[in-house]
Enzyme design. Structure first.
Site, PDB file in Angstrom:
ATOM      1  CG  ASN A   1      -0.243   0.082   2.524  1.00 63.79           C
ATOM      2  OD1 ASN A   1       0.983   0.165   2.571  1.00 63.79           O
ATOM      3  ND2 ASN A   1      -0.997   0.080   3.614  1.00 63.79           N
TER       4      ASN A   1
ATOM      5  CB  SER B   1       1.822   2.808   4.508  1.00 66.33           C
ATOM      6  OG  SER B   1       2.506   1.663   4.964  1.00 66.33           O
TER       7      SER B   1
ATOM      8  CG  ASP C   1      -4.370  -1.886   3.455  1.00 65.51           C
ATOM      9  OD1 ASP C   1      -4.385  -2.855   4.257  1.00 65.51           O
ATOM     10  OD2 ASP C   1      -4.007  -0.745   3.767  1.00 65.51           O
TER      11      ASP C   1
ATOM     12  CG  PHE D   1       8.281  -9.098   3.441  1.00 70.96           C
ATOM     13  CD1 PHE D   1       9.436  -9.410   4.140  1.00 70.96           C
ATOM     14  CD2 PHE D   1       8.117  -9.614   2.156  1.00 70.96           C
ATOM     15  CE1 PHE D   1      10.413 -10.217   3.574  1.00 70.96           C
ATOM     16  CE2 PHE D   1       9.085 -10.423   1.583  1.00 70.96           C
ATOM     17  CZ  PHE D   1      10.231 -10.718   2.294  1.00 70.96           C
TER      18      PHE D   1
ATOM     19  CB  SER E   1      11.017  -9.445  15.027  1.00 75.41           C
ATOM     20  OG  SER E   1      11.888  -8.695  15.840  1.00 75.41           O
TER      21      SER E   1
ATOM     22  CE1 TYR F   1       7.528  -4.893  14.654  1.00 72.87           C
ATOM     23  CE2 TYR F   1       9.111  -5.139  16.438  1.00 72.87           C
ATOM     24  CZ  TYR F   1       8.732  -5.379  15.140  1.00 72.87           C
ATOM     25  OH  TYR F   1       9.553  -6.114  14.321  1.00 72.87           O
TER      26      TYR F   1
ATOM     27  CE  LYS G   1       6.553  -8.146  12.880  1.00 74.56           C
ATOM     28  NZ  LYS G   1       6.557  -8.538  11.470  1.00 74.56           N
TER      29      LYS G   1
ATOM     30  CG  ASN H   1      19.501  -5.819  15.326  1.00 76.24           C
ATOM     31  OD1 ASN H   1      19.285  -6.814  16.013  1.00 76.24           O
ATOM     32  ND2 ASN H   1      19.265  -4.607  15.769  1.00 76.24           N
TER      33      ASN H   1
ATOM     34  CG  ASN I   1      15.863   0.487  13.493  1.00 76.76           C
ATOM     35  OD1 ASN I   1      14.928   0.591  12.710  1.00 76.76           O
ATOM     36  ND2 ASN I   1      15.754  -0.172  14.627  1.00 76.76           N
TER      37      ASN I   1
ATOM     38  N   GLY J   1      13.505   0.247  27.391  1.00 78.74           N
ATOM     39  CA  GLY J   1      13.167  -1.023  26.736  1.00 78.74           C
ATOM     40  C   GLY J   1      14.348  -1.743  26.109  1.00 78.74           C
TER      41      GLY J   1
HETATM   42  N1  UFG Z   1      21.218   2.702  19.226  1.00 75.91           N
HETATM   43  C1  UFG Z   1      21.914   3.847  19.585  1.00 75.91           C
HETATM   44  N2  UFG Z   1      21.547   5.033  19.011  1.00 75.91           N
HETATM   45  C2  UFG Z   1      20.539   5.134  18.088  1.00 75.91           C
HETATM   46  C3  UFG Z   1      19.847   3.954  17.722  1.00 75.91           C
HETATM   47  C4  UFG Z   1      20.206   2.760  18.319  1.00 75.91           C
HETATM   48  O1  UFG Z   1      22.824   3.801  20.416  1.00 75.91           O
HETATM   49  O2  UFG Z   1      20.243   6.247  17.611  1.00 75.91           O
HETATM   50  C5  UFG Z   1      21.626   1.417  19.813  1.00 75.91           C
HETATM   51  C6  UFG Z   1      20.519   0.749  20.609  1.00 75.91           C
HETATM   52  O3  UFG Z   1      20.518   1.211  21.935  1.00 75.91           O
HETATM   53  C7  UFG Z   1      20.919  -0.721  20.466  1.00 75.91           C
HETATM   54  C8  UFG Z   1      21.557  -0.799  19.084  1.00 75.91           C
HETATM   55  O4  UFG Z   1      21.939   0.536  18.757  1.00 75.91           O
HETATM   56  O5  UFG Z   1      21.903  -1.061  21.416  1.00 75.91           O
HETATM   57  C9  UFG Z   1      20.610  -1.299  18.001  1.00 75.91           C
HETATM   58  O6  UFG Z   1      19.423  -0.527  18.025  1.00 75.91           O
HETATM   59  P1  UFG Z   1      18.339  -0.602  16.851  1.00 75.91           P
HETATM   60  O7  UFG Z   1      17.241   0.347  17.188  1.00 75.91           O
HETATM   61  O8  UFG Z   1      19.006  -0.459  15.535  1.00 75.91           O
HETATM   62  O9  UFG Z   1      17.848  -2.098  16.932  1.00 75.91           O
HETATM   63  P2  UFG Z   1      17.137  -2.854  18.143  1.00 75.91           P
HETATM   64  O10 UFG Z   1      17.966  -4.061  18.391  1.00 75.91           O
HETATM   65  O11 UFG Z   1      16.812  -2.010  19.275  1.00 75.91           O
HETATM   66  O12 UFG Z   1      15.761  -3.157  17.447  1.00 75.91           O
HETATM   67  C10 UFG Z   1      15.609  -4.267  16.646  1.00 75.91           C
HETATM   68  C11 UFG Z   1      14.497  -4.067  15.643  1.00 75.91           C
HETATM   69  C12 UFG Z   1      13.167  -3.991  16.328  1.00 75.91           C
HETATM   70  C13 UFG Z   1      13.014  -5.081  17.333  1.00 75.91           C
HETATM   71  C14 UFG Z   1      14.181  -5.099  18.287  1.00 75.91           C
HETATM   72  C15 UFG Z   1      14.132  -6.162  19.334  1.00 75.91           C
HETATM   73  O13 UFG Z   1      14.687  -2.884  14.897  1.00 75.91           O
HETATM   74  O14 UFG Z   1      12.179  -4.144  15.331  1.00 75.91           O
HETATM   75  O15 UFG Z   1      15.352  -5.299  17.520  1.00 75.91           O
HETATM   76  O16 UFG Z   1      14.374  -7.396  18.783  1.00 75.91           O
HETATM   77  F1  UFG Z   1      11.882  -4.897  18.062  1.00 75.91           F
END
Ligand code: UFG
Length: 339
Positions: A33, A35, A59, A81, A125, A149, A153, A179, A199, A294
């Protein structure tokens, strides 16, 4: 060789998977879609593969339209996806997440049942391992979630498992991504988040091109090698190949399965920043900020089961991930919009 419907097919992981499907002789059909993506991806896929995949604007919540697509295009498998994926946004907009992700999955399953399509691959995930797991994460660990979120999942997986108990003809592959980062080595397709990236890698990439001033490193007092969070970064092309192995495994008549797709190797935030600086030749300014709510210290996969079942081994290194992310970002500072 099969006709395979990719819901969310013009998104980051969908587009890369479409490339590997085409190269494997399959015919992907991309349903989206738009988005959080654009149909322009199809032309880029054509540059890489010589084949322009069909794109359908639709959608997933419209079940009748999905049934029509499945029948018209003689679809043998669906890779689902299509979903919202931002943790913070899900806390603000839970209804939107449950509606799009959970109801979307119900709609896809209902359409598949009506059209007699028996194979589904789900984008799951590592988030389903919650915050209490001890890495490396194995597939039999208990599931939990700390935000809407993550809940969606866990629910999407559970719904598919329950439906497969009732409908013995349904075969599923649940792929738990760690990741995903990087881009196709050609620089034609990659990740282009709208707004401020949540991210790490997209944020680092935007600092490198001067769009953002500096990275905030969320915490340097975790029990890890340098105090910053550890994750299991996987090159999106390895991840894409994992989908093709998974769908082939199902189409060959094997049983349903759930596997991690990761490298099994933890990498800290500062190690990632350093690897990106080396690959791009650009300094990445950063500041140490408080821990992000979190976040956990360390998440990485036990990758054994995917290896055993699918013969899946990752091929790309951290330095490849950074190089390809940089090629994409530096050539496409505006994503798929021309400069
Ligand atoms: N981080 C930073 N600065 C930023 C962004 C991230 O220091 O601006 C750090 C985070 O604290 C973490 C690492 O980089 O230690 C990775 O963070 P991401 O946000 O890239 O990835 P996450 O592991 O937090 O998130 C991923 C997926 C989510 C999922 C999550 C838990 O993107 O969809 O894993 O499995 F929910």
């Amino acid at each position: 060789m099969a006709n395979i419907l990719l819901t969310g097919g013009t998104g980051y992981i969908g587009a890369h998977t479409a490339v590997v499907l085409i190269e494997s002789g399959h015919t992907p059909i991309l349903l989206d879609n738009f988005s959080n993506s654009t149909p322009k991806v199809a032309e880029r896929i054509q540059v890489i593969t010589g084949v322009k995949p069909m794109v359908i604007e639709q959608d997933v919540l419209d079940t009748a339209a999905l049934v029509d697509v499945l029948n018209t295009h003689d679809i043998q498998a669906v890779i689902h996806f299509a979903a919202h994926k931002a943790v913070g946004e899900s806390v603000e907009k839970p209804l939107s997440y449950y509606q799009n992700n959970v109801m979307g999955t119900l709609s896809v399953l209902a359409a598949m049942a009506q059209a007699g399509v028996h194979h589904i691959v789900l984008s799951s995930s590592a988030t389903v391992y919650g915050e209490n797991g001890v890495p490396p994460m194995s597939e039999d660990a208990p599931l939990s979630a700390t935000n809407p979120y993550g809940q969606t999942k866990v629910m999407m997986e559970q719904i598919i498992r329950d439906v497969a108990v009732a409908d013995k003809t349904l075969r599923y592959a649940m792929l738990r991504y760690f990741n995903p980062v990087g881009a196709h080595p050609s620089g034609q397709i990659g990740e282009h988040p709208r707004g401020i990236p949540n991210n790490l890698m997209p944020y680092v990439q935007q600092v490198a091109i001067g769009l953002r001033e500096k990275l905030s490193v969320f915490g340097n007092d975790y029990p890890t090698a340098d105090g910053t969070g550890e994750r299991d970064y996987i090159h999106v092309m390895d991840l894409a190949r994992g989908h093709v192995l998974a769908v082939n495994h199902l189409l060959a008549g094997n049983d349903s399965f759930t596997v991690n797709l990761g490298t099994g190797k933890p990498v800290t935030v500062l190690q990632m920043v350093q690897a990106f600086e080396q690959a791009s030749g650009k300094p990445i300014a950063y500041t140490i900020a408080p821990r992000r709510a979190g976040d956990v210290a360390s998440v990485y996969a036990n990758p054994q089961l995917a290896r055993q079942l699918l013969g899946f081994e990752t091929e790309y290194t951290i330095s490849d991930m950074c190089r390809d992310a940089w090629v994409w970002q530096s050539r496409n500072p505006n994503g798929y919009d021309e400069a």
